[in-house]
Design a protein around this motif. Structure first.
Motif, PDB file in Angstrom:
ATOM      1  N   TRP A 266     -16.648  64.087  33.338  1.00  0.00           N
ATOM      2  CA  TRP A 266     -17.609  65.076  32.843  1.00  0.00           C
ATOM      3  C   TRP A 266     -18.181  65.848  34.024  1.00  0.00           C
ATOM      4  N   VAL A 267     -18.146  67.175  33.925  1.00  0.00           N
ATOM      5  CA  VAL A 267     -18.620  68.070  34.986  1.00  0.00           C
ATOM      6  C   VAL A 267     -19.602  69.053  34.371  1.00  0.00           C
ATOM      7  N   SER A 268     -20.718  69.293  35.044  1.00  0.00           N
ATOM      8  CA  SER A 268     -21.726  70.200  34.508  1.00  0.00           C
ATOM      9  C   SER A 268     -21.889  71.423  35.402  1.00  0.00           C
ATOM     10  N   GLU A 269     -22.283  72.535  34.782  1.00  0.00           N
ATOM     11  CA  GLU A 269     -22.558  73.773  35.505  1.00  0.00           C
ATOM     12  C   GLU A 269     -23.865  74.375  34.975  1.00  0.00           C
ATOM     13  N   PRO A 270     -24.984  74.109  35.666  1.00  0.00           N
ATOM     14  CA  PRO A 270     -26.254  74.684  35.221  1.00  0.00           C
ATOM     15  C   PRO A 270     -26.192  76.205  35.211  1.00  0.00           C
TER      16      PRO A 270
END
Length: 376
Positions: A266-270
């Motif tokens: 899982w990778v997030s990009e604010p």
């Protein structure tokens, strides 16, 4: 290990007072620490922590929150870890504090007891079937769960603690018979490995821009060229797709590696404004893209025996209503690799979500301390 998202969630949700709590109850099974790998007597042992006897967790259907188990300490921040059999270890996260610290353990459904005493402030915790581990900015300690005795001690890699307010410079993980120590400095992270049965010090394995440890000991990381990559326990490396690295000046435009859950990375990009974020998921075996969805930077995904679960703040999703102040609500939900959520259960003012046996540490506004709530 997901420093950015975990940090946001923690800061947003920890409400406990910094004042001293009630006196600690006597520790169970108190014992003197034994001599282990590199032991210099800087930590004392308190409690044997035998395997937990929690019931199996269903992988589908409604989730339920159990009765809260008191964690009798107050802190600005909490660090917690769970062993494969469900024993939960928790402590104040205060690594720049020179005073001795206590770590607590909840076996099964409690009550909490003092697990160990550590010479100074604790930065991070981890546990496996045999041992419990505590890291300070000076040392990593290992305690035998069957006897409660200290059986290992290693000197920590250098930690640059110039910003004493940053309590997430160090992370621990126990997986595949190895203890992994991640040390963050600026935009980089160095990942070290410790063999619990050896007196040899932590060995640098890799340096990247973020990391997450898989259950088999695979290290998923963003390499210095901004690609998603994985280093397997046998030393082989697979390099995957490029991750976003175009800062927009508002705190967005950069992807952060968060966690491995349900055979998915899982990778997030604010977005950089407000709490919006874009999440992208990748196959843990091939690093191929699985899906993407919109969410909140306060969302935390954890690998559990019930499958991937997410901790969501109240109001972040339609099925998790926002409660009245002063205590913000939060929910645990089932989540898949495409962001579909279901079976929300309200868990109060949660600080962190743990696995494999689902549990949350919550802020108890009536005592100014914390509780452990099991989810089944």
């Amino acid at each position: 290990m997901g420093f950015p998202v975990a940090l946001v969630a923690l800061v947003a949700l920890v409400l406990a007072s910094c004042s001293s709590g009630p006196s600690s109850p006597p520790a169970r099974g108190a014992s003197t620490s034994s001599t282990g790998a590199g032991n210099t007597g800087q930590s004392t042992s308190s409690t044997a922590t035998p395997g937990s006897t929690l019931a199996p967790v269903a992988t589908s259907g409604p989730l339920q929150a159990g009765s809260p188990v008191a964690l009798p300490f107050s802190a600005d921040r909490v660090t917690a870890a769970e062993s494969p059999d469900g024993a939960v270890f928790a402590a104040p996260q205060d690594p720049t504090n020179p005073a001795p610290a206590e770590a607590w353990v909840v076996d099964g459904n409690g009550p909490a007891a003092v697990a160990e005493h550590v010479a100074n402030g604790i930065a991070a915790l981890a546990a496996d079937g045999a041992n419990f581990y505590a890291a300070t900015y000076s040392n990593v300690f290992s305690f035998n769960r069957a006897s409660g005795n200290q059986d290992g001690q290693w000197t920590m890699p250098a930690v640059n603690a110039t910003n004493s307010s940053d309590a997430d410079l160090v992370a621990l993980a126990a997986a595949g018979g190895t203890v992994f120590v991640s040390v963050k400095q600026g935009n980089t992270v160095r990942v070290y490995r410790i063999t619990p049965t050896s007196s040899a010090g932590p060995r640098l394995v890799l340096q990247g821009l973020g990391d997450a440890i898989g259950p088999d000991g695979s290290i998923y990381y963003e390499d210095t060229a901004h690609h998603l990559a994985v280093r397997r326990p046998n030393g082989s490396v697979l390099t995957g797709p490029a991750l976003a690295d175009k800062p927009n000046g508002l705190g967005g435009g950069v992807q952060y590696l968060d966690v491995v859950a349900g055979n998915t990375v899982w990778v997030s990009e604010p977005a950089g404004q407000g709490l919006d974020a874009l999440f992208t998921t990748y196959d843990a075996a091939t690093l191929a893209t699985v899906g993407s969805y919109s969410g909140s930077v306060t969302s935390t995904v954890v690998d559990t025996a019930a499958g991937p679960l997410a901790l969501e703040q109240g109001g972040a999703i339609a099925t998790c209503p926002q409660s009245a102040q002063p205590a913000p609500s939060s929910c645990v939900v089932r989540i898949d690799a495409h962001g579909a959520v279901s079976d929300a259960v309200v868990v109060g003012a949660a600080v962190t979500l743990l696995g494999p046996a689902p549990a949350v540490v919550t802020s108890d506004t009536t005592t100014g301390q914390f509780d452990l709530v099991r989810v089944s």
